[in-house]
Design a protein around this motif. Structure first.
Motif, PDB file in Angstrom:
ATOM      1  N   THR A 232       0.836  -1.207   0.000  1.00 29.74           N
ATOM      2  CA  THR A 232       0.000   0.000   0.000  1.00 29.74           C
ATOM      3  C   THR A 232       0.870   1.255   0.000  1.00 29.74           C
ATOM      4  O   THR A 232       1.844   1.360   0.756  1.00 29.74           O
ATOM      5  CB  THR A 232      -0.922   0.020   1.230  1.00 29.74           C
ATOM      6  OG1 THR A 232      -1.686  -1.182   1.262  1.00 29.74           O
ATOM      7  CG2 THR A 232      -1.852   1.219   1.186  1.00 29.74           C
ATOM      8  N   VAL A 233       0.536   2.219  -0.839  1.00 25.32           N
ATOM      9  CA  VAL A 233       1.263   3.491  -0.901  1.00 25.32           C
ATOM     10  C   VAL A 233       0.461   4.536  -0.126  1.00 25.32           C
ATOM     11  O   VAL A 233      -0.747   4.703  -0.363  1.00 25.32           O
ATOM     12  CB  VAL A 233       1.483   3.942  -2.353  1.00 25.32           C
ATOM     13  CG1 VAL A 233       2.142   5.318  -2.387  1.00 25.32           C
ATOM     14  CG2 VAL A 233       2.324   2.925  -3.107  1.00 25.32           C
ATOM     15  N   LEU A 234       1.122   5.202   0.817  1.00 25.57           N
ATOM     16  CA  LEU A 234       0.458   6.166   1.687  1.00 25.57           C
ATOM     17  C   LEU A 234       1.272   7.458   1.748  1.00 25.57           C
ATOM     18  O   LEU A 234       2.461   7.480   1.417  1.00 25.57           O
ATOM     19  CB  LEU A 234       0.324   5.609   3.114  1.00 25.57           C
ATOM     20  CG  LEU A 234      -0.427   4.281   3.292  1.00 25.57           C
ATOM     21  CD1 LEU A 234      -0.114   3.709   4.666  1.00 25.57           C
ATOM     22  CD2 LEU A 234      -1.923   4.499   3.154  1.00 25.57           C
ATOM     23  N   THR A 235       0.615   8.522   2.190  1.00 23.99           N
ATOM     24  CA  THR A 235       1.343   9.743   2.537  1.00 23.99           C
ATOM     25  C   THR A 235       1.325   9.881   4.054  1.00 23.99           C
ATOM     26  O   THR A 235       0.345   9.519   4.706  1.00 23.99           O
ATOM     27  CB  THR A 235       0.687  10.985   1.907  1.00 23.99           C
ATOM     28  OG1 THR A 235      -0.649  11.088   2.358  1.00 23.99           O
ATOM     29  CG2 THR A 235       0.730  10.919   0.397  1.00 23.99           C
ATOM     30  N   GLY A 236       2.398  10.347   4.586  1.00 27.11           N
ATOM     31  CA  GLY A 236       2.500  10.507   6.036  1.00 27.11           C
ATOM     32  C   GLY A 236       3.385  11.684   6.376  1.00 27.11           C
ATOM     33  O   GLY A 236       3.921  12.368   5.499  1.00 27.11           O
ATOM     34  N   ARG A 237       3.538  11.903   7.664  1.00 24.88           N
ATOM     35  CA  ARG A 237       4.360  13.015   8.139  1.00 24.88           C
ATOM     36  C   ARG A 237       5.389  12.492   9.116  1.00 24.88           C
ATOM     37  O   ARG A 237       5.073  11.671   9.980  1.00 24.88           O
ATOM     38  CB  ARG A 237       3.473  14.075   8.807  1.00 24.88           C
ATOM     39  CG  ARG A 237       4.181  15.393   9.049  1.00 24.88           C
ATOM     40  CD  ARG A 237       3.192  16.460   9.440  1.00 24.88           C
ATOM     41  NE  ARG A 237       2.257  16.767   8.374  1.00 24.88           N
ATOM     42  CZ  ARG A 237       2.536  17.562   7.340  1.00 24.88           C
ATOM     43  NH1 ARG A 237       3.720  18.113   7.249  1.00 24.88           N
ATOM     44  NH2 ARG A 237       1.630  17.807   6.420  1.00 24.88           N
ATOM     45  N   VAL A 238       6.624  12.962   8.945  1.00 26.17           N
ATOM     46  CA  VAL A 238       7.711  12.510   9.806  1.00 26.17           C
ATOM     47  C   VAL A 238       7.420  12.920  11.244  1.00 26.17           C
ATOM     48  O   VAL A 238       7.114  14.085  11.524  1.00 26.17           O
ATOM     49  CB  VAL A 238       9.066  13.090   9.344  1.00 26.17           C
ATOM     50  CG1 VAL A 238      10.171  12.697  10.313  1.00 26.17           C
ATOM     51  CG2 VAL A 238       9.401  12.605   7.940  1.00 26.17           C
ATOM     52  N   GLU A 239       7.522  11.953  12.139  1.00 28.46           N
ATOM     53  CA  GLU A 239       7.257  12.197  13.556  1.00 28.46           C
ATOM     54  C   GLU A 239       8.541  12.373  14.336  1.00 28.46           C
ATOM     55  O   GLU A 239       8.638  13.202  15.233  1.00 28.46           O
ATOM     56  CB  GLU A 239       6.461  11.011  14.112  1.00 28.46           C
ATOM     57  CG  GLU A 239       5.910  11.209  15.504  1.00 28.46           C
ATOM     58  CD  GLU A 239       5.059  10.017  15.933  1.00 28.46           C
ATOM     59  OE1 GLU A 239       5.652   9.017  16.395  1.00 28.46           O
ATOM     60  OE2 GLU A 239       3.828  10.089  15.798  1.00 28.46           O
ATOM     61  N   ASN A 240       9.560  11.581  13.994  1.00 31.08           N
ATOM     62  CA  ASN A 240      10.855  11.664  14.675  1.00 31.08           C
ATOM     63  C   ASN A 240      11.908  11.082  13.755  1.00 31.08           C
ATOM     64  O   ASN A 240      11.625  10.194  12.945  1.00 31.08           O
ATOM     65  CB  ASN A 240      10.816  10.897  16.000  1.00 31.08           C
ATOM     66  CG  ASN A 240      12.018  11.200  16.882  1.00 31.08           C
ATOM     67  OD1 ASN A 240      12.777  12.138  16.611  1.00 31.08           O
ATOM     68  ND2 ASN A 240      12.218  10.424  17.924  1.00 31.08           N
ATOM     69  N   ALA A 241      13.127  11.593  13.864  1.00 34.33           N
ATOM     70  CA  ALA A 241      14.245  11.077  13.076  1.00 34.33           C
ATOM     71  C   ALA A 241      15.333  10.602  14.029  1.00 34.33           C
ATOM     72  O   ALA A 241      15.663  11.288  14.996  1.00 34.33           O
ATOM     73  CB  ALA A 241      14.788  12.164  12.145  1.00 34.33           C
TER      74      ALA A 241
END
Length: 994
Positions: A919-928
């Motif tokens: 599945t291809v999704l968009t997300g937002r970086v939470e922590n690196a």
């Protein structure tokens, strides 16, 4: 320490002869002789010897006060030569400008001479005790006096004022005295960036080590030596990182903030080593144990581990090493004879039957062996060889499960370190996060760690020692060679190998800690610079089960409109929905902000269900999830109590959650950075380093965004470069007492804000012109005057004088109170004159700042002239001119955070069970972290992109940083690689950065 260089272009006749300087350089240079080395480290001796030779010749010009007063061109040559070394030009050389600089220097000398006459009038004994302080501060005092004169004249150029700053006499430092109070001066009163000489790489330090601090700093940070030398001088002059990054770029070769911070931290570490070496030398000298060999070894130390290795035997309370005890028995001569004249050595002559340690030949052989082993282990060439050898050979770090009882260690903790129970990795390829994990396991007594150096390294080392470094100078009998072989084996096994292990572990840990802290800093910066969402009424929700969900509705100006508690998860959800709908409609609020703590998932599902049913019609309600890390800590802090008195701490958390979306920077600065929760192994790294780095990042972010001095909070203000808690408090008190600030110059009236603080903070403080125009018009209508000073047009910038005869004080700084449109820009007051000349060149006016017409005029002018030619004509640098262009073309209330990503506003929810591989999704970086990127894909559990999947090709051009890093808040497109529902783990692959 090399002798002090003289500048060829200095036109002032020097009184001091060359012989004086040759003797001065002999005193300051490192000597090979014992007595000179000792004297350089003896606090009182160093000062007294240097003073004795310099004092007689310095006293001659002091007897000629009238000549100095009448002919300002003549001055003490030593003052000029020593001080002018610091600030001559590096990047720009202009003969005409140099002549103007020298004229400025000669004008300043009468006041310096006046100060010297006053000192010479004192009794000789008093003068001798105060001489160090006077010489040390003369250059700073000269700067201060020069500033009071130069502040009355407008700025001429960015370059010509560089020589206002002088270098202090480095040899005046004393180790035996308490540090002198620094006189804060304004380095560039009119905005001329300081330039340093091209040959000034050898920055002098208090202690003359056997290595150059600039060179070592350059090697450890991979920054050019000339940049390191400039950075050292800038930091010595109390310049802050934001100020250097924005207004002194040409001096640091466009380094970014992280690189400059690394230089600063490495410099502090090296200076800490130098300080510890100095204290160790003083202590050993006091005990009478210092020798030429030991002093040399101490001055060679570049790390704390080396220093510990060399100084350990001389610590108070130590029983002494085996080598020391052998030396006390008088066997050192035998050890040296074995190396230099082995044919003459007769060990039987050292036998003393009644003395323990000398009673048998075997005892004597062992004693000689211990002395030789100690000599080998402390020899610089030998240690350099083995270190280089290890760099080219396989050296690994290994960890295994420790043999401890199960009662002491929790089984769950043991399972966490499953990867490291049989772990081995080359020290050159091991990752930083692996080092931190191993260290944590070792601290918890779960893992045993060791460094493995192969036998081949030892054999090659011993062969080199026998054939080269420690080869006897003549034929040695077999029994003596056996002693030498045993000494090498003993030295490697007992002394050198443990030292190498400590060095490798310390270096790996230090690098891992620094990288972890830098990663934390990058994440924090990304989070602080999240784009604000202004102009919305927001509802903040702090989720909870038993105690309910706390609600807070805040206005577009962050004012608290309403607070409440609803119980959504106790069977009362439908009844509470009516209450929530009524609140949203009453306050016309269509945005809900939910904290990501306990019950977040259930609360999100509750709101998503209502939104999907269109329950809040006619409002089109959306929601977003925001991190609530640190909100509960802030809610019970004195700062929150002061800001929201009488409000329940649980409701304060909801207010904080809503404000984090409205203005993330203004809200997050209220929380201690380490509680924001965007780091890795933050509890395992140096807390001092972590706090210093995070505070510096906060200061950098707040400064670069800028603050409106007339409406910002005290908490935000204290993070501006050059300010602190006390100065911020004084600014707020001044504002409450005297009304809003009309222009930046008024900051000089604030108690505790001197020229240096003003220089550092002025460029980051904004004054909204619409607000000031309204204020000025109201004051003009009521009285026509403001505090007795007439209000005039915007274009003029004047300084008026108060009544003569009054005692000078901070409040007597008399600046005409009228707005200056440049105060709303990022242009520093030191460059206002250049900005006005640039405006006249392009035919613009101050009223056009930030308007499209200004941008058109600037573009058309630069197309014809070019920025380099324009900068040269205005006698400034390209970097300074670029800041001016940015300030003139950016619209009023410009906020560069608008270029960053905003929070994701959603209307529906996805479950973990809904996901499928591929599945291809968009997300937002939470922590690196150093091992991967955690991405929030909206299923209640963050997925992990392994660091190996983050390649340069997948990053946009703006993201191709040296760390290949993605920071919190960045939007990404990912593909699901693996789902482990039992462990709630999702593995992702990065497709691209959106």
């Amino acid at each position: 320490m090399s002798s002090l260089p003289r500048r060829a272009k200095v036109q002032v006749q020097c009184v001091v002869s060359k012989d004086e300087f040759s003797s001065f350089s002999e005193l300051s240079s490192a000597s090979e002789e014992d007595d000179k080395e000792d004297s350089s480290w003896e606090p009182q001796k160093k000062v007294s010897r240097s003073r004795k030779q310099l004092a007689p010749k310095e006293s001659k010009p002091k007897r000629m006060p009238r000549v100095k007063k009448n002919t300002p061109q003549i001055s003490d040559g030593s003052e000029i030569v020593v001080k002018e070394e610091l600030n001559s030009s590096v990047a720009i050389a202009d003969t005409a400008l140099e002549d103007r600089k020298n004229e400025l220097d000669t004008v300043e000398t009468p006041k310096t001479a006046k100060t010297k006459r006053k000192c010479s009038a004192q009794p000789h004994s008093a003068q001798r005790t105060k001489k160090l302080k006077v010489d040390e501060e003369t250059s700073k005092a000269t700067n201060l006096e020069g500033e009071s004169n130069s502040s009355e004249t407008p700025s001429t150029s960015t370059i010509s004022g560089g020589t206002c700053k002088k270098e202090e006499n480095e040899d005046d430092f004393s180790f035996g005295q308490s540090p002198l109070k620094k006189m804060k001066t304004e380095t560039c009163p009119q905005g001329q960036p300081v330039k340093f000489p091209a040959n000034a790489n050898n920055t002098k330090e208090e202690v003359e080590m056997n290595w150059d601090i600039v060179q070592v700093l350059s090697e450890r940070t991979n920054v050019e030596p000339w940049v390191c030398a400039n950075a050292i001088r800038l930091f010595n002059d109390d310049n802050t990182i934001p100020f250097i990054i924005r207004y002194r770029k040409e001096l640091i070769n466009n380094l970014d903030a992280d690189s400059l911070r690394e230089v600063q931290q490495t410099l502090e570490e090296l200076r800490a080593i130098v300080k510890k070496v100095r204290n160790t030398i003083q202590k050993i000298k006091k005990e009478g144990k210092m020798s030429e060999c030991l002093l040399k070894a101490l001055l060679n130390c570049k790390t704390f581990e080396e220093l510990e290795h060399v100084s350990a035997p001389y610590k108070t309370g130590s029983k002494g090493t085996k080598a020391q005890r052998a030396r006390q028995l008088g066997l050192e001569g035998a050890a040296r004879t074995l190396l230099e004249k082995p044919g003459e050595l007769n060990l039987l002559s050292y036998i003393r039957p009644d003395v323990k340690g000398l009673s048998t030949l075997r005892d004597i052989e062992i004693g000689v062996q211990h002395i030789l082993a100690d000599m080998i282990a402390k020899d610089k060439d030998t240690l350099d060889f083995i270190r280089n050898l290890c760099q080219n050979r396989h050296v690994s770090i290994q960890s295994s499960l420790a043999k401890v009882s199960s009662k002491k260690v929790n089984e769950k903790d043991v399972d966490k370190f499953l990867l490291y129970q049989h772990f081995s990795c080359n020290i050159r390829t091991i990752h930083h996060h692996q080092i931190l994990a191993i260290n944590r396991g070792e601290n918890l007594k779960i893992l045993t760690v060791k460094v493995d150096i192969s036998d081949g390294v030892k054999n090659e080392f011993c062969r080199w020692c026998i054939q080269n470094r420690w080869r006897p100078r003549s034929f040695a009998r077999p029994e003596l060679m056996k002693i030498l072989h045993n000494s090498l084996d003993d030295s490697f096994k007992r002394l050198i190998y443990p030292l190498l292990c400590r060095e490798f572990r310390a270096k790996l840990t230090s690098d891992a800690e620094k990288e972890s802290v830098m990663m934390f800093g990058r994440n924090l910066r990304q989070l602080l610079l999240t784009s604000p969402v202004p102009g919305r009424t927001l509802m903040g929700v702090d989720p909870g089960y038993k105690h309910g969900c706390k609600l807070a509705i805040i206005s577009p100006t962050s004012q608290i409109l309403h607070t409440d508690v609803v119980y959504l998860h106790c069977g009362q959800g439908f009844r509470e929905a009516e209450k929530i709908k009524r609140l949203l409609l009453n306050f016309n609020c269509s945005t809900v902000v939910i904290g990501n703590g306990t019950a977040c998932r259930e609360t999100e599902a509750y709101f998503a269900d209502l939104i999907m049913k269109n329950y809040f019609a006619p409002l089109d309600v959306v929601y977003c999830i925001v991190s609530e890390a640190g909100a509960s800590i802030y809610s019970v802090s004195p700062e929150a109590n002061k800001e929201m008195p009488g409000l329940d701490p649980n409701l304060r958390s909801a207010v904080s959650i809503a404000r984090r979306v409205q203005d993330p920077l203004a809200e997050l600065v209220k929380i201690e950075p380490k509680h924001i929760g965007v780091g890795m192994y933050q509890h395992d790294v140096s807390q001092t380093l972590l706090k210093a780095t995070l505070d510096s990042v906060v200061e950098e972010c707040v400064s670069f965004v800028g603050v409106d001095i007339n409406i910002c909070s005290e908490v935000l203000l204290r993070h501006i470069a050059g300010l602190n808690a006390n100065r911020a408090k004084n600014i707020i008190e001044w504002r409450e007492k005297n009304g809003p600030f009309i222009n930046r110059e008024q900051l000089k009236k604030v108690k505790g804000l001197g020229p240096k603080s003003f220089q550092q903070c002025a460029g980051f403080i904004r004054i909204n012109q619409d607000y000031i125009r309204t204020f000025c018009s109201q004051q003009t209508e009521s009285s026509g005057q403001i505090q007795g000073v007439a209000v005039t047009s915007l274009a003029d910038v004047e300084v008026t004088n108060e009544k003569q005869g009054k005692k000078k004080s901070k409040t007597a700084v008399n600046v005409l109170l009228k707005p200056n449109p440049l105060d709303q820009t990022c242009i520093h007051p030191e460059s206002y004159d250049i900005a006005m000349r640039f405006l006249s060149s392009i035919g613009g006016t101050l009223c056009e700042i930030g308007k499209p017409e200004m941008q058109q005029k600037i573009n058309s002018f630069l197309e014809k002239e070019g920025i380099e030619k324009t900068a040269e004509r205005l006698q400034t640098t390209v970097h300074t001119l670029q800041v001016i262009i940015d300030g003139l073309s950016q619209p009023e209330s410009f906020d560069f955070r608008t270029d960053f990503d905003k929070p994701d506003f959603k209307r529906s929810i996805v479950c973990l069970e809904d996901l499928q591989v591929g599945t291809v999704l968009t997300g937002r970086v939470e922590n690196a972290t150093l091992f991967g990127i955690f991405v929030d894909i909206g299923v209640g559990k963050a997925g992990l992109i392994p660091i190996r999947n983050v390649t340069e090709a997948k990053l946009s051009k703006t993201k191709k940083r040296r760390s290949l890093g993605l920071g919190p808040g960045e939007k990404v497109e990912v593909q699901v690689l693996n789902i482990d529902i039992s462990r709630s783990r999702i593995t992702l692959d990065l497709i691209r950065v959106l």
